[in-house]
Design an enzyme around this catalytic site. Sequence first.
Site, PDB file in Angstrom:
ATOM      1  CG  ASP A  43      -1.874   1.150   1.294  1.00 39.63           C
ATOM      2  OD1 ASP A  43      -1.711   2.109   0.508  1.00 39.63           O
ATOM      3  OD2 ASP A  43      -2.792   1.124   2.141  1.00 39.63           O
ATOM      4  CG  HIS A  44       3.434   3.751  -3.200  1.00 37.47           C
ATOM      5  ND1 HIS A  44       4.423   4.104  -2.311  1.00 37.47           N
ATOM      6  CD2 HIS A  44       4.011   3.810  -4.433  1.00 37.47           C
ATOM      7  CE1 HIS A  44       5.541   4.372  -2.966  1.00 37.47           C
ATOM      8  NE2 HIS A  44       5.317   4.191  -4.260  1.00 37.47           N
ATOM      9  NE  ARG A  45      -4.081   3.958   0.962  1.00 33.62           N
ATOM     10  CZ  ARG A  45      -5.251   3.514   1.402  1.00 33.62           C
ATOM     11  NH1 ARG A  45      -6.317   4.318   1.359  1.00 33.62           N
ATOM     12  NH2 ARG A  45      -5.377   2.292   1.868  1.00 33.62           N
TER      13      ARG A  45
END
Length: 430
Positions: free
Chosen positions: A402-404
């Site tokens: 999850d790049h967040r």
Amino acid sequence: MSKTIQMPALSPTMEEGTLAKWLVKEGDTVSSGDLLAEIETDKATMEFEAVDEGVVAKILVAEGSEGVKVGTVIAIIAEEGEDVAAAAAGGGAPAPKADPIPAKSEAEAPAAKADVIPAKAPPAAADNRVKASPLARRLAEAKGVDLSAVAGSGPNGRVVKADLEGAAPAAKPATPATAAPAPAASASTPAPVAAAAQDFGIPHEVIKLSGMRKTIARRLTESKQQVPHIYLTVDVQLDKLLKLRSELNAGLASRNVKLSVNDLLIKALGVALIQVPECNVQFAGDQMLAFKRADISVAVSIPGGLITPIVTGADSMGVAAISTAMKDLAARAKDGKLAPQEYQGGTASLSNMGMFGIKQFEAVINPPQGMIMAIGAGDRRPYVVDDSLQIATVMSATGSFDHRAIDGADGARLMKAFKELIENPIGMLA
């Protein structure tokens, strides 16, 4: 005074469920602790126990009913000495909701009983559209049935699935060359794929989605739409791990423990997450959850879908304990007997499709988790070992992040740690 039995909430997130089976019938005497029914949630089937004693005066929701909302009255229990008939007729108990299944549900209300008088004609809504459940509309489309000619037996004359049994299809329209222009279809009743397939004469059947399949579809759609995925792949040499597994199994034979490669991979991912804590996290809106323990959700295929039982504290568990836990969890998952806390939660997931011969794939993150590790098949291939080209057993592992919550560099560090633990497996046992 009679008591009502309501649809229970068997997990913190449960909003509705399927009343899969009644274990009692009207007139049965029950005591506290007796099993009343089997309730199916989106992931498991659980038994529901009686709290009070008395006589089952009336069952209000038939077994097999889907989409029954939590809190809906499903049965009435008459207390000792109370008139059962009076209790069944009402007896001071609050009446159940007329339509416990929400309109957005694809489930159908149970067929009306003999004492319910069906509407003589299907009433139309203010905009002249027939009242019908979503599933009834789809089935009518598939069968070519005109809903306006069907009498509805559901609440307020609503057409439900049972009303379509035996309904004759509408007369076929004229051929395209002579037919008058058809009226525009209502935006609320689009033709389903199944109906389109039937129009072209393709043999098919309409398969109703299970609660599990609906949940899988919803969660994976949300994951791909809302979670920005980044994928990182490494090739991992397995020879040392396979040698260690063989040696450990020889030592564990007297305890009837046999380690799988997957057991060791679960351990490696657990340890790697502790070594790289920036990846053992979860995005939570305006904050981040950083976990101090690695609970690994392991994908297990079961009839009708997929479930992810959790190995709690995989980073600190011995590999023999992981193996024993996974065998128990997988067996109970396939029987639908997991408790909610055994498959809800987890800090990261592992999905292994190597046993199917899949060499490499990218898994969808299981929200709200921050990452999932996808494991491909190990096979013999040319590989550089000690600066020379040799034949080694190599597998590809792909991390979805999850790049967040997880930067690419931190994801790369986790993949490096995972690779090193597998290629030098003694380190993860220390």
